[in-house]
Design a protein around this motif. Structure first.
Motif, PDB file in Angstrom:
ATOM      1  N   GLU A 115       0.816  -1.219   0.000  1.00  0.00           N
ATOM      2  CA  GLU A 115       0.000   0.000   0.000  1.00  0.00           C
ATOM      3  C   GLU A 115       0.847   1.266   0.000  1.00  0.00           C
ATOM      4  O   GLU A 115       0.323   2.361  -0.203  1.00  0.00           O
ATOM      5  CB  GLU A 115      -0.894   0.016   1.245  1.00  0.00           C
ATOM      6  CG  GLU A 115      -1.972  -1.046   1.274  1.00  0.00           C
ATOM      7  CD  GLU A 115      -2.863  -0.900   2.486  1.00  0.00           C
ATOM      8  OE1 GLU A 115      -4.034  -0.506   2.318  1.00  0.00           O
ATOM      9  OE2 GLU A 115      -2.393  -1.155   3.615  1.00  0.00           O
ATOM     10  N   TRP A 116       2.145   1.119   0.222  1.00  0.00           N
ATOM     11  CA  TRP A 116       3.021   2.286   0.383  1.00  0.00           C
ATOM     12  C   TRP A 116       3.841   2.550  -0.865  1.00  0.00           C
ATOM     13  O   TRP A 116       4.173   1.637  -1.618  1.00  0.00           O
ATOM     14  CB  TRP A 116       3.959   2.087   1.572  1.00  0.00           C
ATOM     15  CG  TRP A 116       3.246   2.077   2.886  1.00  0.00           C
ATOM     16  CD1 TRP A 116       2.713   0.981   3.524  1.00  0.00           C
ATOM     17  CD2 TRP A 116       2.956   3.200   3.712  1.00  0.00           C
ATOM     18  NE1 TRP A 116       2.124   1.361   4.694  1.00  0.00           N
ATOM     19  CE2 TRP A 116       2.253   2.714   4.851  1.00  0.00           C
ATOM     20  CE3 TRP A 116       3.223   4.564   3.612  1.00  0.00           C
ATOM     21  CZ2 TRP A 116       1.816   3.554   5.869  1.00  0.00           C
ATOM     22  CZ3 TRP A 116       2.795   5.405   4.628  1.00  0.00           C
ATOM     23  CH2 TRP A 116       2.104   4.904   5.734  1.00  0.00           C
ATOM     24  N   ILE A 117       4.169   3.819  -1.041  1.00  0.00           N
ATOM     25  CA  ILE A 117       5.071   4.241  -2.111  1.00  0.00           C
ATOM     26  C   ILE A 117       6.288   4.909  -1.481  1.00  0.00           C
ATOM     27  O   ILE A 117       6.163   5.775  -0.607  1.00  0.00           O
ATOM     28  CB  ILE A 117       4.373   5.213  -3.087  1.00  0.00           C
ATOM     29  CG1 ILE A 117       3.460   4.430  -4.035  1.00  0.00           C
ATOM     30  CG2 ILE A 117       5.388   6.028  -3.878  1.00  0.00           C
ATOM     31  CD1 ILE A 117       2.761   5.278  -5.066  1.00  0.00           C
ATOM     32  N   ARG A 118       7.465   4.480  -1.914  1.00  0.00           N
ATOM     33  CA  ARG A 118       8.701   5.140  -1.486  1.00  0.00           C
ATOM     34  C   ARG A 118       8.932   6.322  -2.420  1.00  0.00           C
ATOM     35  O   ARG A 118       9.110   6.174  -3.624  1.00  0.00           O
ATOM     36  CB  ARG A 118       9.872   4.156  -1.559  1.00  0.00           C
ATOM     37  CG  ARG A 118      11.211   4.792  -1.164  1.00  0.00           C
ATOM     38  CD  ARG A 118      12.365   3.859  -1.446  1.00  0.00           C
ATOM     39  NE  ARG A 118      12.407   2.758  -0.501  1.00  0.00           N
ATOM     40  CZ  ARG A 118      12.575   1.489  -0.826  1.00  0.00           C
ATOM     41  NH1 ARG A 118      12.661   1.145  -2.100  1.00  0.00           N
ATOM     42  NH2 ARG A 118      12.641   0.554   0.105  1.00  0.00           N
ATOM     43  N   SER A 119       8.943   7.512  -1.853  1.00  0.00           N
ATOM     44  CA  SER A 119       8.960   8.723  -2.688  1.00  0.00           C
ATOM     45  C   SER A 119      10.327   9.088  -3.228  1.00  0.00           C
ATOM     46  O   SER A 119      10.431   9.753  -4.258  1.00  0.00           O
ATOM     47  CB  SER A 119       8.409   9.907  -1.887  1.00  0.00           C
ATOM     48  OG  SER A 119       9.335  10.308  -0.893  1.00  0.00           O
ATOM     49  N   GLY A 120      11.384   8.705  -2.502  1.00  0.00           N
ATOM     50  CA  GLY A 120      12.716   9.167  -2.885  1.00  0.00           C
ATOM     51  C   GLY A 120      13.051  10.531  -2.322  1.00  0.00           C
ATOM     52  O   GLY A 120      14.111  11.091  -2.628  1.00  0.00           O
ATOM     53  N   ASP A 121      12.163  11.073  -1.464  1.00  0.00           N
ATOM     54  CA  ASP A 121      12.401  12.375  -0.833  1.00  0.00           C
ATOM     55  C   ASP A 121      12.779  12.195   0.631  1.00  0.00           C
ATOM     56  O   ASP A 121      12.365  11.234   1.291  1.00  0.00           O
ATOM     57  CB  ASP A 121      11.139  13.246  -0.910  1.00  0.00           C
ATOM     58  CG  ASP A 121      10.770  13.604  -2.336  1.00  0.00           C
ATOM     59  OD1 ASP A 121      11.549  14.320  -2.973  1.00  0.00           O
ATOM     60  OD2 ASP A 121       9.708  13.152  -2.806  1.00  0.00           O
ATOM     61  N   LYS A 122      13.549  13.144   1.142  1.00  0.00           N
ATOM     62  CA  LYS A 122      13.920  13.188   2.558  1.00  0.00           C
ATOM     63  C   LYS A 122      13.150  14.315   3.233  1.00  0.00           C
ATOM     64  O   LYS A 122      13.025  15.415   2.686  1.00  0.00           O
ATOM     65  CB  LYS A 122      15.418  13.439   2.720  1.00  0.00           C
ATOM     66  CG  LYS A 122      16.317  12.331   2.190  1.00  0.00           C
ATOM     67  CD  LYS A 122      16.503  11.238   3.212  1.00  0.00           C
ATOM     68  CE  LYS A 122      17.607  10.280   2.788  1.00  0.00           C
ATOM     69  NZ  LYS A 122      17.769   9.168   3.744  1.00  0.00           N
ATOM     70  N   TYR A 123      12.651  14.046   4.442  1.00  0.00           N
ATOM     71  CA  TYR A 123      11.906  15.038   5.210  1.00  0.00           C
ATOM     72  C   TYR A 123      12.229  14.897   6.693  1.00  0.00           C
ATOM     73  O   TYR A 123      12.740  13.867   7.142  1.00  0.00           O
ATOM     74  CB  TYR A 123      10.384  14.830   5.030  1.00  0.00           C
ATOM     75  CG  TYR A 123       9.778  15.692   3.959  1.00  0.00           C
ATOM     76  CD1 TYR A 123       9.250  16.949   4.257  1.00  0.00           C
ATOM     77  CD2 TYR A 123       9.731  15.263   2.643  1.00  0.00           C
ATOM     78  CE1 TYR A 123       8.690  17.744   3.278  1.00  0.00           C
ATOM     79  CE2 TYR A 123       9.182  16.051   1.660  1.00  0.00           C
ATOM     80  CZ  TYR A 123       8.666  17.289   1.983  1.00  0.00           C
ATOM     81  OH  TYR A 123       8.118  18.089   1.007  1.00  0.00           O
ATOM     82  N   ARG A 124      11.918  15.935   7.439  1.00  0.00           N
ATOM     83  CA  ARG A 124      11.878  15.837   8.899  1.00  0.00           C
ATOM     84  C   ARG A 124      10.571  16.450   9.380  1.00  0.00           C
ATOM     85  O   ARG A 124      10.050  17.388   8.773  1.00  0.00           O
ATOM     86  CB  ARG A 124      13.082  16.518   9.558  1.00  0.00           C
ATOM     87  CG  ARG A 124      13.237  17.990   9.268  1.00  0.00           C
ATOM     88  CD  ARG A 124      14.549  18.514   9.852  1.00  0.00           C
ATOM     89  NE  ARG A 124      14.793  19.890   9.447  1.00  0.00           N
ATOM     90  CZ  ARG A 124      14.376  20.961  10.127  1.00  0.00           C
ATOM     91  NH1 ARG A 124      13.709  20.789  11.265  1.00  0.00           N
ATOM     92  NH2 ARG A 124      14.630  22.175   9.703  1.00  0.00           N
ATOM     93  N   ARG A 125      10.049  15.876  10.457  1.00  0.00           N
ATOM     94  CA  ARG A 125       8.764  16.321  10.990  1.00  0.00           C
ATOM     95  C   ARG A 125       9.007  17.166  12.233  1.00  0.00           C
ATOM     96  O   ARG A 125       9.754  16.782  13.131  1.00  0.00           O
ATOM     97  CB  ARG A 125       7.903  15.107  11.338  1.00  0.00           C
ATOM     98  CG  ARG A 125       6.486  15.438  11.806  1.00  0.00           C
ATOM     99  CD  ARG A 125       5.748  14.147  12.140  1.00  0.00           C
ATOM    100  NE  ARG A 125       4.343  14.372  12.459  1.00  0.00           N
ATOM    101  CZ  ARG A 125       3.878  14.614  13.675  1.00  0.00           C
ATOM    102  NH1 ARG A 125       4.722  14.682  14.706  1.00  0.00           N
ATOM    103  NH2 ARG A 125       2.585  14.782  13.874  1.00  0.00           N
ATOM    104  N   LEU A 126       8.384  18.348  12.271  1.00  0.00           N
ATOM    105  CA  LEU A 126       8.475  19.210  13.438  1.00  0.00           C
ATOM    106  C   LEU A 126       7.489  18.737  14.508  1.00  0.00           C
ATOM    107  O   LEU A 126       6.544  17.993  14.221  1.00  0.00           O
ATOM    108  CB  LEU A 126       8.171  20.660  13.050  1.00  0.00           C
ATOM    109  CG  LEU A 126       9.030  21.274  11.921  1.00  0.00           C
ATOM    110  CD1 LEU A 126       8.601  22.703  11.661  1.00  0.00           C
ATOM    111  CD2 LEU A 126      10.511  21.198  12.264  1.00  0.00           C
ATOM    112  N   VAL A 127       7.677  19.187  15.731  1.00  0.00           N
ATOM    113  CA  VAL A 127       6.797  18.748  16.822  1.00  0.00           C
ATOM    114  C   VAL A 127       5.364  19.223  16.621  1.00  0.00           C
ATOM    115  O   VAL A 127       4.428  18.639  17.176  1.00  0.00           O
ATOM    116  CB  VAL A 127       7.331  19.233  18.186  1.00  0.00           C
ATOM    117  CG1 VAL A 127       8.643  18.551  18.517  1.00  0.00           C
ATOM    118  CG2 VAL A 127       7.500  20.759  18.190  1.00  0.00           C
ATOM    119  N   ASN A 128       5.170  20.274  15.813  1.00  0.00           N
ATOM    120  CA  ASN A 128       3.806  20.762  15.554  1.00  0.00           C
ATOM    121  C   ASN A 128       3.111  20.006  14.429  1.00  0.00           C
ATOM    122  O   ASN A 128       1.986  20.342  14.058  1.00  0.00           O
ATOM    123  CB  ASN A 128       3.820  22.254  15.258  1.00  0.00           C
ATOM    124  CG  ASN A 128       4.537  22.605  13.954  1.00  0.00           C
ATOM    125  OD1 ASN A 128       5.027  21.723  13.243  1.00  0.00           O
ATOM    126  ND2 ASN A 128       4.612  23.883  13.631  1.00  0.00           N
TER     127      ASN A 128
END
Length: 538
Positions: free
Chosen positions: A414-427
């Motif tokens: 069901e998942w797609i690997r995007s090839g992008d890097k991200y970080r999630r903020l606490v908000n």
């Protein structure tokens, strides 16, 4: 958690019925709007009634040419009314339109024609030379059809005759005129293959990304209506072309799903060309890319707020620098909803919201989509750490056509690997960290080129910047290619100032060791910076 609460608070979106042809769906939605303008292009206005009739005629014309259901037709077409007619007509007939980038070489089109086994290719007359050359390199029987919308037809025919190169291929518009409207659309299911889009091919041969009829429906229901708030009274204008997944949603799926009016522009989206449409047609929804927003803001011809009617904008393709978003909103009073989508997911799945924009971030997941950040071992990463972005949602493509290796690496259940890097903020907001293959390891620590670029463009002298890694005696160091605003002149002093500027805002190992001033940056047709070309120069 906030995204989950938002999703559960909304009424769930009803899925399309099992038998679902997207063209038939649109025609039924807009049956009562026969006299309303659906499109305004460089040649005039086309009503919803005319659009449906001509698309149904197109379906009959394709069938008469012997193009059968599930067979492909390559569309190498500029953004005129003929492209939506061809796209919807093919869908209605059960034929699979393959929408191609109009800026490619003959060799690229030869590859696409061979890979797709297209039974026909419809090409805008200004692009005929490349496609004619491409057809010489294929073994399949492929019919050439030339599009010359309205007023262009006579002028181009005369020009071709004068140069001794009169067209022998049938004209698309004439075929449509002569056909009887198809009485019934193909009995497609929502999961039937509807159309393909080719990836940019920046890291190899373009990949034929296969989408279904239902995928178009889901992008309108999950993003266009609740996030953009698009409604029937809107006039929309997309600088991104229809061959781009982003542009296809912006200028076809979204406006036609609510009965809005869309503006099409065949020419290249320069700042002045954009301004002309913003002032003349006064669109309320505008879609661009970060590099275009930046060039608009530095143009001496930037229109005043009172001269336009924009209520909301969208941005995709690259991360939108905070400074660009803030300056645009200060000038026009409209927010830019920065988001990220992909050819594989068809449109935006992570986005800012109107009234809640946090410039410098890509916002939160669009309700109906799930995202996860994972490390190299596939484990979830905590807030604040960079991870690989995975997405799950109903608009996901089925596969890459005839490319099992790449399909297996990208489409993971069901998942797609995007090839992008991200970080999630606490908000709960997500911050772009670059493409996975663009990440740099400097002094044993990862550096996101995008993070450095975002800081550089905050300097008053910098219009655009791109950061790559270069080899310094076996060690990776960062090099920044910088485009200055027109009032600034390159110098060693300015280069040192930019290095100091970055040092003051990021960790010491992240500042660019080299600054290279350049007049422009290499980009794809969709506005993405081609860092691999800059690495080749280093």
């Amino acid at each position: 958690m906030e995204a989950l609460l938002e999703q559960t608070a909304r009424e769930p979106v009803a899925p399309p019925p099992p038998l679902f042809n997207f063209a038939t769906h649109l025609f039924a939605l807009n049956a009562a709007r026969a006299n309303k303008p659906a499109y305004i292009d460089d040649h005039g206005t086309t009503s919803y009634g005319e659009l449906e009739e001509r698309a149904r005629r197109c379906a009959s014309a394709l069938r008469a040419l012997g193009v059968h259901a599930e067979e492909r037709v390559l569309l190498v077409m500029l953004d005129t009314i003929s492209l939506p007619i061809a796209f919807l007509g093919a869908l209605y007939a059960g034929v699979v339109p393959v929408v191609a980038n109009t800026l490619l070489t003959a060799a690229d089109y030869t590859y696409m024609l061979t890979h797709s086994h297209a039974r026909a290719v419809i090409v805008s007359e200004p692009l005929l030379a490349q496609v004619t050359e491409a057809l010489k390199g294929i073994d399949d029987d492929c019919q050439l059809i030339v599009s010359q919308p309205r007023a262009d037809a006579h002028a181009n025919a005369d020009a071709n005759a004068n140069t001794g190169t009169a067209l022998t291929a049938p004209r698309f518009e004439s075929l449509v005129d002569a056909a009887t409207p198809a009485a019934k659309g193909s009995s497609s299911s929502g999961d039937d293959i509807a159309f393909w889009l080719y990836s940019s091919g920046s890291t190899g041969k373009p990949k034929g990304t296969v989408h279904t009829h239902a995928n178009l429906y889901w992008t309108a229901e999950l993003y266009a209506k609740p996030i953009l708030g698009i409604v029937e009274t809107d006039v929309v204008f997309s600088a991104a072309k229809l061959f781009f997944a982003y542009g296809l949603g912006n200028a076809l799926t979204f406006p036609l799903s609510v009965g809005a009016t869309a503006i099409l522009m065949a020419e290249r989206p320069t700042a002045d060309a954009i301004f002309a449409r913003l002032v003349q047609h006064r669109p309320t929804v505008f879609y661009g890319v970060p590099t275009l927003y930046a060039s608009m803001l530095v143009s001496p011809n930037l229109p005043a707020r009172a001269d336009v009617a924009i209520r909301v904008c969208a941005s995709a393709g690259e991360a939108l620098p905070r400074e660009i978003g803030e300056r645009f909103t200060a000038h026009f009073g409209a927010e830019i909803l920065d988001g990220i989508g992909s050819t594989e997911m068809l449109h935006i799945f992570l986005s800012n919201r109107a009234g809640e924009v946090e410039y410098g971030t890509t916002g939160r997941p669009v309700p109906g989509y799930e995202v996860e950040l994972r490390d190299e071992a596939g484990r979830s990463v905590p807030d604040g750490e960079v991870g690989d972005l995975y997405i799950k949602g109903p608009s996901a493509a089925l596969m890459y056509w005839c490319n099992r290796e790449k399909s297996r690496a990208t489409f993971l259940g069901e998942w797609i690997r995007s090839g992008d890097k991200y970080r999630r903020l606490v908000n709960g907001c997500y911050v772009y960290a670059g493409r996975s293959d663009d990440m740099l390891k400097v002094s044993g620590q990862y550096v996101s080129p995008v993070e450095v670029e975002m800081v550089l463009v905050e300097h008053p002298a910098v219009l655009e910047a791109a950061v790559v890694g270069v080899d310094h005696g076996g060690l990776v160091k960062t090099r920044a290619f910088v485009v200055l605003k027109r009032e600034f002149v390159p110098s060693d002093t300015l280069a040192d100032e930019l290095k100091t500027f970055v040092k003051g805002r990021l960790a010491p190992h992240k500042y660019p060791r080299d600054i290279v001033f350049t007049d422009d940056l290499p980009k794809t047709a969709t506005g993405k910076i081609q860092r691999f070309k800059l690495r080749e120069l280093s």
